[in-house]
Design a protein around this motif. Structure first.
Motif, short mmCIF file in Angstrom:
data_model
loop_
_atom_site.label_atom_id
_atom_site.label_comp_id
_atom_site.label_asym_id
_atom_site.label_seq_id
_atom_site.Cartn_x
_atom_site.Cartn_y
_atom_site.Cartn_z
N PRO A 70 0.76 -1.37 0.17
CA PRO A 70 0.26 0.16 0.22
C PRO A 70 0.65 1.32 0.01
O PRO A 70 0.54 2.83 -0.42
N ALA A 71 2.27 1.57 0.46
CA ALA A 71 2.79 2.25 0.63
C ALA A 71 3.38 2.81 -0.39
O ALA A 71 3.62 4.05 -1.00
N ALA A 104 8.45 0.19 4.64
CA ALA A 104 7.57 -0.28 3.69
C ALA A 104 8.63 -2.30 3.05
O ALA A 104 8.06 -3.09 2.75
N ARG A 105 9.63 -1.53 2.84
CA ARG A 105 9.82 -2.33 2.43
C ARG A 105 10.64 -3.53 3.28
O ARG A 105 11.26 -4.82 2.17
N ILE A 106 10.82 -2.91 3.98
CA ILE A 106 11.25 -3.86 5.24
C ILE A 106 10.64 -5.31 5.64
O ILE A 106 10.46 -6.32 5.64
N GLN A 134 5.95 -7.62 12.54
CA GLN A 134 4.69 -6.23 13.24
C GLN A 134 5.30 -5.52 13.67
O GLN A 134 4.77 -4.27 13.78
N ARG A 135 6.57 -5.16 14.36
CA ARG A 135 6.79 -4.09 15.31
C ARG A 135 8.05 -2.87 14.21
O ARG A 135 8.05 -1.91 14.67
N LEU A 136 8.03 -3.20 12.69
CA LEU A 136 8.12 -2.69 12.25
C LEU A 136 7.31 -2.15 10.17
O LEU A 136 7.58 -0.78 10.69
N VAL A 185 8.02 3.82 -9.30
CA VAL A 185 8.42 3.88 -8.05
C VAL A 185 8.83 2.49 -8.11
O VAL A 185 8.46 1.69 -8.65
N GLU A 186 10.01 2.69 -7.26
CA GLU A 186 10.80 1.06 -6.95
C GLU A 186 10.28 0.30 -6.31
O GLU A 186 10.15 0.58 -4.82
N THR A 187 8.99 -0.71 -6.10
CA THR A 187 8.58 -1.29 -5.07
C THR A 187 8.79 -2.46 -4.80
O THR A 187 10.28 -2.68 -5.32
N PRO A 188 9.04 -3.08 -3.20
CA PRO A 188 9.69 -4.33 -3.08
C PRO A 188 9.54 -5.07 -3.79
O PRO A 188 10.95 -6.41 -3.81
N ARG A 189 8.94 -5.15 -4.76
CA ARG A 189 9.18 -6.73 -5.98
C ARG A 189 9.45 -5.89 -7.20
O ARG A 189 9.72 -6.70 -7.91
#
Length: 667
Positions: free
Chosen positions: A406-407, A440-442, A470-472, A605-609
């Motif tokens: 989402p981010a 969001a990537r982490i 969950q902490r991140l 945008v470079e997303t996590p994937r």
């Protein structure tokens, strides 16, 4: 039972974690299959395709069972939820408490109604036990081997078999090369032996070879009355054996008191005894299944040129019953494997709720034995933005369509609107927004790692990773700094886990041009320094550089992709520390006021994937078209070549290593 609720999560645990739900913290057990669950937990609204799949899961769950819906809205055709709460961890806790009270008060309702839904409808079709590609909507016989078709159930969504399969639908009409036509006369009734299909009769009776009752089947015009070499018992149990010319060539009746070996018919004796070749007890000649009781002592075959379009008499082979259907004949029309073996290929679907794979993914393997012959993947989650959407709603709507990223989608929407208005955020906001993308990537990489750990059986690792995720999720820059040592220790432990390396190293190899086209961590793990962040001024100000395979010392396999993502987690923590603050993208009222009435804009945008691109077309101050290109299609295209000839278990792990995101893949 109230204390031991076990949930099957829809649409998937990856979506649950991404939406902030922690089932372990809530004290809820998880089931990987609905048959072991008594709670169907629906989180968030589901599209119709996933609701149909959820109906199937619900029908498979044993009673007593219940539905807990969290922010799901309307879930028909599923039954109404037993408990409904908002989509949050507190909503999950409140919903479970209410569900436990209800179960403790009485798990079984006094009146229970059967559940039915369109997705559960079945139809009856008929297929051959030896040739499953032969499918008919009516009873009949197989055009390949003559066996009676057997009944089976098929889902209402099927259309009578796979594309390209032999079918006998349309009233059961069968095709057979060289025989019959559309104007062929109606088939006559015939009777045959289930164990010896070459035995054919026009009347009921017993098989002359084994004594079994003959069963009725349809005899079509391509039977030619009888095949050369076939045994027939019609017309008063008259039997004949046709020779090369199609005439009866053995008219001499068998002498009485003749014994032979069932395995070596060339052995003939006038007295009981044992076979000198194998030691079996000799049996009377008329019980040995010979041709019309004729004596054939060490005879050669009768040739195979009797005409009838290739249905001639086959040569006799010592020790093998004439006209025996060999595996060569049965597999003659099947596709050949690379090793030359011919086996029946079957299609096996996985998803959309298969554990270890992303929720909403439709994955289909064509299996050649236990090896993958072909594969395809598709998104079962539609992601269409209706024309006329107000610009102010674009970011929220796009983020809602992609719960796994989402981010990144929110940032993409805001950048596209800023490009349309000709505006740019101040440098300090650019760095804070870049930090939000890195957080969001982490979280995304941790979410993926938790799913992978569960698939390979490392449940303890899964729980540890899920807790850090969950902490991140919503941590600020200071919280990220505090959790950084734990993330570093996690990375060291994962890299030093021999079991994980052994499971991932050498499988799912993607190299060269294919890896470069895939983009994202898949490309970088194969040594390609491709990253949209390299062209972003906000990242340049933070000193960003691309990390690729040469920096991690790995290649382009599943293990390399794991190591690449661990390296990117470390890099993202460093970028967040340099930015000093985290702020998710948001469009201001001033920005919306500056948007032109008509125009076009693009953002990347470079997303996590991997890279995602959004093209916007504005008309009359609203979004006339929003065309989104995500990494899903590029990554899904790698599955077929990557998994070719892999064993099924390794193929599933290789697919999981790609980190596919089917949500919002087709706007």
């Amino acid at each position: 039972m109230a204390r031991d609720l076990c949930a099957f999560f829809v649409p998937g645990m990856d979506v649950a974690r991404a939406r902030g739900l922690d089932l372990d913290a809530a004290g809820l057990h998880r089931a990987d299959t609905p048959r072991r669950a008594n709670v169907l937990l629906v989180a968030g609204p589901l599209p119709p395709s996933l609701l149909d799949a959820a109906c199937v899961a619900w029908a498979q769950m044993p009673r007593p069972r219940a539905i807990l819906a969290l922010g799901a809205g309307e879930i028909a055709p599923l039954p109404g939820p037993d408990v409904a709460e908002d989509l949050s961890q507190s909503g999950l806790a409140a919903g479970l408490a209410a569900l436990r009270r209800a179960v403790a008060a009485g798990a079984f309702a006094p009146e229970v109604t059967d559940f039915d839904a369109p997705a559960l409808a079945v139809r009856v079709e008929y297929t051959c036990p030896m040739h499953p590609e032969v499918v008919s909507d009516k009873p009949g016989s197989c055009p390949k081997c003559g066996m009676d078709l057997v009944e089976r159930e098929a889902s209402a969504g099927d259309h009578g078999g796979h594309a390209g399969a032999d079918e006998t639908g349309g009233g059961g009409r069968r095709g057979h090369e060289g025989h019959g036509s559309d104007n062929a006369p109606a088939p006559s009734r015939a009777y045959t032996c289930p164990m010896h299909p070459e035995v054919v009769s026009d009347k009921p009776g017993s098989c002359p070879k084994c004594g079994m009752d003959l069963v009725e089947r349809e005899a079509s015009t391509w039977d030619h009355g009888r095949h050369a070499g076939a045994v027939e018992t019609g017309n008063g149990d008259h039997r004949a054996h046709e020779g090369p010319g199609g005439h009866d060539t053995h008219d001499t009746p068998a002498p009485s008191g003749v014994y032979t070996c069932p395995m070596h018919p060339e052995v003939v004796s006038e007295e009981p005894g044992s076979c000198p070749e194998c030691g079996m007890t000799l049996v009377p000649k008329d019980q040995a299944g010979d041709h019309a009781g004729q004596v054939h002592a060490k005879q050669q075959g009768h040739g195979g040129d009797s005409g009838h379009g290739g249905h001639g008499s086959a040569p006799e082979v010592p020790g093998i019953e004439p006209h025996f259907m060999s595996m060569v004949d049965m597999t003659r029309d099947l596709p050949a494997s690379p090793d030359g073996l011919r086996m029946e290929w079957i299609e096996v679907p996985f998803g959309p709720f298969f554990p270890g794979l992303p929720g909403g993914l439709g994955l289909t393997f064509t299996l050649d034995g236990d090896s993958v012959a072909a594969a395809r993947a598709e998104s079962l989650v539609p992601g269409v933005l209706a024309p006329g959407l107000p610009a102010a709603e674009l970011a929220d709507r796009l983020a809602a369509q992609g719960p796994l990223a989402p981010a990144a989608l929110r940032e993409l929407a805001c950048r596209a609107l800023e490009a349309a208005a000709g505006a740019a955020p101040p440098p300090e906001w650019g760095a804070a927004r870049a930090a939000a993308l890195e957080r969001a990537r982490i979280a995304s990489h941790l979410n993926w790692l938790a799913g992978l750990a569960r698939q390979v059986g490392l449940v303890t690792l899964e729980r540890r990773v899920a807790a850090l995720h969950q902490r991140l999720r919503q941590a600020d820059a200071a919280d990220c700094a505090r959790v950084a040592p734990a993330l570093g220790a996690l990375g060291a432990r994962v890299r030093g886990t021999p079991l994980l390396r052994d499971r991932l190293a050498g499988i799912g190899q993607i190299d060269g041009r294919a890896a470069a086209e895939a983009g994202g961590p898949v490309a970088r793990a194969a040594g390609h320094a491709v990253d949209a962040r390299a062209d972003d001024p906000a990242y340049a100000a933070l000193g960003f550089r691309v990390i690729a395979g040469k920096d991690t010392g790995t290649g382009g396999d599943a293990w390399a992709r794991l190591v690449q993502r661990l390296a990117e987690i470390d890099q993202s923590l460093d970028l967040i520390a340099r930015a000093g603050a985290i702020a998710e993208a948001a469009h201001s009222a001033d920005l919306l006021a500056e948007l032109p009435s008509d125009g076009h804009a693009m953002a990347r945008v470079e997303t996590p994937r991997g890279p995602s691109t959004l093209h916007l077309t504005l008309q009359g101050g609203t979004i006339a078209e929003a065309r989104l290109t995500t990494p899903f299609a590029r990554l899904a295209a790698q599955i077929g070549p990557m998994t070719a000839q892999m064993e099924l278990a390794e193929a599933l792990t290789a697919v999981a290593s790609l980190d596919l995101d089917p949500w919002g893949a087709r706007p």
